[in-house]
Design a protein around this motif. Sequence first.
Motif, mmCIF file in Angstrom:
data_model
loop_
_atom_site.group_PDB
_atom_site.id
_atom_site.type_symbol
_atom_site.label_atom_id
_atom_site.label_comp_id
_atom_site.label_asym_id
_atom_site.label_seq_id
_atom_site.Cartn_x
_atom_site.Cartn_y
_atom_site.Cartn_z
ATOM 1 N N LYS A 81 55.969 9.634 49.265
ATOM 2 C CA LYS A 81 54.879 10.141 48.749
ATOM 3 C C LYS A 81 54.302 11.000 49.652
ATOM 4 O O LYS A 81 53.869 10.632 50.836
ATOM 5 C CB LYS A 81 53.950 8.952 48.227
ATOM 6 N N SER A 82 54.148 12.377 49.143
ATOM 7 C CA SER A 82 53.416 13.315 50.029
ATOM 8 C C SER A 82 52.299 13.858 49.422
ATOM 9 O O SER A 82 52.298 13.901 48.131
ATOM 10 C CB SER A 82 54.409 14.628 50.286
ATOM 11 N N PRO A 83 51.179 13.976 49.994
ATOM 12 C CA PRO A 83 49.869 14.581 49.369
ATOM 13 C C PRO A 83 50.127 16.031 48.921
ATOM 14 O O PRO A 83 49.422 16.498 48.066
ATOM 15 C CB PRO A 83 48.874 14.739 50.626
ATOM 16 N N LEU A 84 51.034 16.919 49.487
ATOM 17 C CA LEU A 84 51.288 17.984 48.927
ATOM 18 C C LEU A 84 52.797 18.458 49.099
ATOM 19 O O LEU A 84 53.746 18.255 49.922
ATOM 20 C CB LEU A 84 50.567 19.208 49.895
ATOM 21 N N LEU A 85 53.477 18.900 47.766
ATOM 22 C CA LEU A 85 54.816 19.139 47.531
ATOM 23 C C LEU A 85 54.999 20.525 47.215
ATOM 24 O O LEU A 85 54.527 21.065 46.486
ATOM 25 C CB LEU A 85 55.423 18.193 46.522
ATOM 26 N N ILE A 86 55.931 21.198 47.858
ATOM 27 C CA ILE A 86 56.427 22.443 47.800
ATOM 28 C C ILE A 86 57.885 22.735 46.986
ATOM 29 O O ILE A 86 58.759 22.331 47.648
ATOM 30 C CB ILE A 86 56.268 23.428 49.144
ATOM 31 N N LEU A 87 57.771 23.204 45.894
ATOM 32 C CA LEU A 87 59.140 23.610 45.092
ATOM 33 C C LEU A 87 59.484 24.936 45.466
ATOM 34 O O LEU A 87 58.880 25.814 44.772
ATOM 35 C CB LEU A 87 58.938 23.186 43.810
ATOM 36 N N ALA A 88 60.311 25.243 46.533
ATOM 37 C CA ALA A 88 60.666 26.586 46.896
ATOM 38 C C ALA A 88 62.056 26.981 46.223
ATOM 39 O O ALA A 88 62.503 26.184 45.807
ATOM 40 C CB ALA A 88 60.770 26.626 48.454
#
Length: 282
Positions: free
Chosen positions: A32-39
């Motif tokens: 569980k991460s506060p920010l997720l980057i889908l690159a």
Amino acid sequence: MTREMNNQNVREDAIPHPLIHYRGPREARTEKSPLLILAGLNEGGWPQALKPDPWLSRPMRLAAGLTLPERRVGLAAHDFQQAIASPQVILTRARRDAEAETIPSRWLNRLVNLLGGLPAQRGKEALAGMRDRGQHWLDLAALQGRARDKRPAALRPSPIPPPPALKVMSVTEVRTLIRDPYAVYARRVLGLNRLPPLRAEPDPAERGNVLHAIVQGFLQARGDATDPATLKAVLMRKTDEVLEAEVPWPSARLFWRARIAGIADQLVKDDPRGCGPEVCPP
């Protein structure tokens, strides 16, 4: 065994920063991460392009009980749906790769089209808000690449060689003048010459000097001998002496000696007395 191991992915957690972690779509579900980057939301990258199967067609795979290639696209879509449901997500892609312009992923296109087609549910406002929040990060990235101190650009060099420098030129220098005038300017006006390489290599000029030295030594040492075997022995002896003294590269020494040995019979058959007095002994 090697082929099967090459088909498996082993992910190494590169740590450029203690707060940044690189995860695959399946690994990201377990944390569980506060920010997720889908690159990498480009077509052909996510989802990946399907590789053609040269051995089994789709009906043959179904008859054999194997899954179709499209199942991988479905699994990738499932991973994307699970990841985009995170509390805070950033969707990114590269507009250009090393070869050409890229195409947005089909999932990104469908998301944009869906939000743009829901005016009653305020879809357009939500899409505009997403783009505004993303523009904030793009602006920060642009600031990082902008120089802090603005300095005036240097004037473009425009050398004008004086007439004496170009009074006499060879044909090859005329071609160089058309293609690269700065090279002629550096050599003729500034007097700059190319530095010798740090590690000398056998070049055509060196080979020509060695061949001249071999022939000159042979003509001076042949004396009055006329027997072909004796002349060949003298020639090869002088070849070994010159190569040993002038050629420090073992591979070039062997190659050039083989070339001399290949033409030795023809050289001893030719009359060597047609040379000038500055080469032949009196």
